[in-house]
Write an enzyme that holds these catalytic residues in place. Structure first.
Site, PDB file in Angstrom:
ATOM      1  N   SER A 107       0.934  -1.198   0.039  1.00  0.00           N
ATOM      2  CA  SER A 107       0.127   0.340  -0.062  1.00  0.00           C
ATOM      3  C   SER A 107       0.573   1.353   0.535  1.00  0.00           C
ATOM      4  O   SER A 107       1.795   1.036   0.616  1.00  0.00           O
ATOM      5  CB  SER A 107      -1.154  -0.023   1.403  1.00  0.00           C
ATOM      6  N   TYR A 129      -2.558   6.042  -5.294  1.00  0.00           N
ATOM      7  CA  TYR A 129      -3.793   6.478  -5.238  1.00  0.00           C
ATOM      8  C   TYR A 129      -2.612   7.798  -6.042  1.00  0.00           C
ATOM      9  O   TYR A 129      -1.904   8.464  -5.429  1.00  0.00           O
ATOM     10  CB  TYR A 129      -3.794   7.254  -4.152  1.00  0.00           C
ATOM     11  N   THR A 155      -5.341   2.091  -8.018  1.00  0.00           N
ATOM     12  CA  THR A 155      -6.535   2.264  -7.489  1.00  0.00           C
ATOM     13  C   THR A 155      -7.254   2.796  -8.348  1.00  0.00           C
ATOM     14  O   THR A 155      -7.091   4.455  -7.792  1.00  0.00           O
ATOM     15  CB  THR A 155      -6.208   2.181  -6.110  1.00  0.00           C
ATOM     16  N   LYS A 219      -6.345  -1.160 -10.617  1.00  0.00           N
ATOM     17  CA  LYS A 219      -7.372  -2.274  -9.793  1.00  0.00           C
ATOM     18  C   LYS A 219      -8.844  -1.175  -9.288  1.00  0.00           C
ATOM     19  O   LYS A 219      -8.643  -0.264  -9.581  1.00  0.00           O
ATOM     20  CB  LYS A 219      -6.393  -1.864  -8.416  1.00  0.00           C
ATOM     21  N   HIS A 243     -13.372  -3.357  -3.807  1.00  0.00           N
ATOM     22  CA  HIS A 243     -11.540  -2.954  -2.847  1.00  0.00           C
ATOM     23  C   HIS A 243     -12.618  -3.343  -1.481  1.00  0.00           C
ATOM     24  O   HIS A 243     -12.811  -2.640  -0.735  1.00  0.00           O
ATOM     25  CB  HIS A 243     -12.518  -1.534  -2.848  1.00  0.00           C
TER      26      HIS A 243
END
Length: 349
Positions: A107, A129, A155, A219, A243
């Site tokens: 992440s 992100y 994402t 994603k 998610h």
């Protein structure tokens, strides 16, 4: 960790150990958690037509993702707050995952420096992100590339964070801020343009590939037409994900969306899936529906309660279950599973 109820035991162990706000964060979905609950049930609705009279003496669980061979057909999906679950956090996750011949996606909100994760020897990708001001992401992306990330996972289903209903104090009010987001610049959140981008577009795929020199995985895709647009924009893979039910509640289960995406992408890119996968039988269903690999989010995070040993036990249990599932389905390889799910059952599959 053996027996048919090991998943319940895994969750109960977390309930016994984790502070309530952390446990809630791990388990919760958006709003009424309709999607989160439905995801697991949908995989369980799959019904198989197994082959017989096939040699399954040595099932081969391996798959190849973006040119890298994994010993098992699953990887670890990106999750934050791993150091709130266990002090070693991403490092423990990485060590056990590398030993299992799997891989992990880290992440962008991770609580461990990329360099420390890379030292474990795990094969890893970065999840990202993009902020409204794309340039603010560049330092973090550069750190990941320098530390050895092999792909970037963009994402795309989080223009805003889905509402969660909390039974008590938010986890963000209780955890040490020093165990999250250590790979972002100091004061990142206070910089103009640091909010999540509301204007993501296909051009961002090409921009990420150019600035990092890495393949880009998209994603958060649930539609075949969106998947096709991603591939046309240069995505190396498309990741079917809702998610974990943590964004748009009542979004469709990934099991129901996977076949449409696989058909739309064809041979032009790889397709991955996550969301509610809890067992070797779920893995068999996902692979049979055409996924090139499956990613697990909550299961590894729950297993991390017991550090690297817990994650290692999870990988071992899934390996045992998946090997048995392949044998009973008459499949020696992952490719052999394609098409063994009975279609048109009326239960989403």
């Amino acid at each position: 960790m053996t027996g048919g109820r090991w998943r319940e035991a895994l969750e109960q162990r977390a309930r016994d150990v984790l502070p309530a706000p952390v446990l809630e964060y791990v388990l919760q979905g958006a709003r009424e958690s309709v999607t989160t609950a439905e995801s697991t049930r949908t995989w369980a609705s799959a019904r198989f037509r197994p082959y017989v009279l096939r040699d399954v003496t040595e099932p081969d669980l391996s798959v190849t993702v973006l040119g890298h061979r994994l010993e098992v057909p699953w990887g670890v999906a990106p999750t934050t707050l791993q150091r709130a679950v266990h002090p070693e956090g991403e490092v423990a996750m990485a060590r056990a995952t590398a030993a299992a011949g799997s891989m992990m996606v880290v992440s962008s909100n991770a609580g461990t420096p990329f360099t420390a994760i890379a030292e474990s020897g795990v094969h890893w990708w970065l999840q990202a992100y993009l902020p409204a001001d794309r340039t603010l992401a560049e330092p973090m992306l550069a750190r990941a590339v320098e530390a050895g990330a092999r792909a970037v996972v963009l994402t795309v289903d989080t223009p805003v964070v889905g509402t969660k209903y909390s039974a008590g104090p938010s986890v963000w009010e209780t955890v040490d801020p020093g165990i999250v987001r250590v790979n972002l610049d100091e004061d990142y959140d206070r910089l103009p343009g640091a909010e999540k981008a509301l204007d993501l577009g296909p051009h961002d795929i090409g921009w990420l590939a150019e600035i990092t020199g890495l393949p880009v995985v998209v994603k958060g895709v649930l539609r075949g037409d969106d998947a096709r647009r991603c591939v046309q924009a240069g995505a190396a893979a498309v990741w079917v994900s809702n998610h974990g039910g943590r964004q748009l509640d009542r979004a469709a289960p990934t099991a129901a969306c996977l076949p449409d995406v696989v058909a739309a992408v064809g041979e032009d890119a790889e397709v991955y899936v996550d969301g509610g996968v809890r067992s070797g039988l779920d893995l068999l269903a996902a692979l049979a529906l055409g996924a090139d690999a499956v990613f697990l989010g909550r299961l590894p995070l729950l297993a991390l309660v017991d550090g690297a040993d817990g994650v290692a036990a999870l990988h071992a249990t899934l390996r045992e279950e998946t090997r048995e599932a392949l044998r009973l389905a008459g499949c020696r390889t992952v490719v052999d599973t394609h098409g063994i799910v009975l279609a048109d059952r009326g239960n989403h599959l």
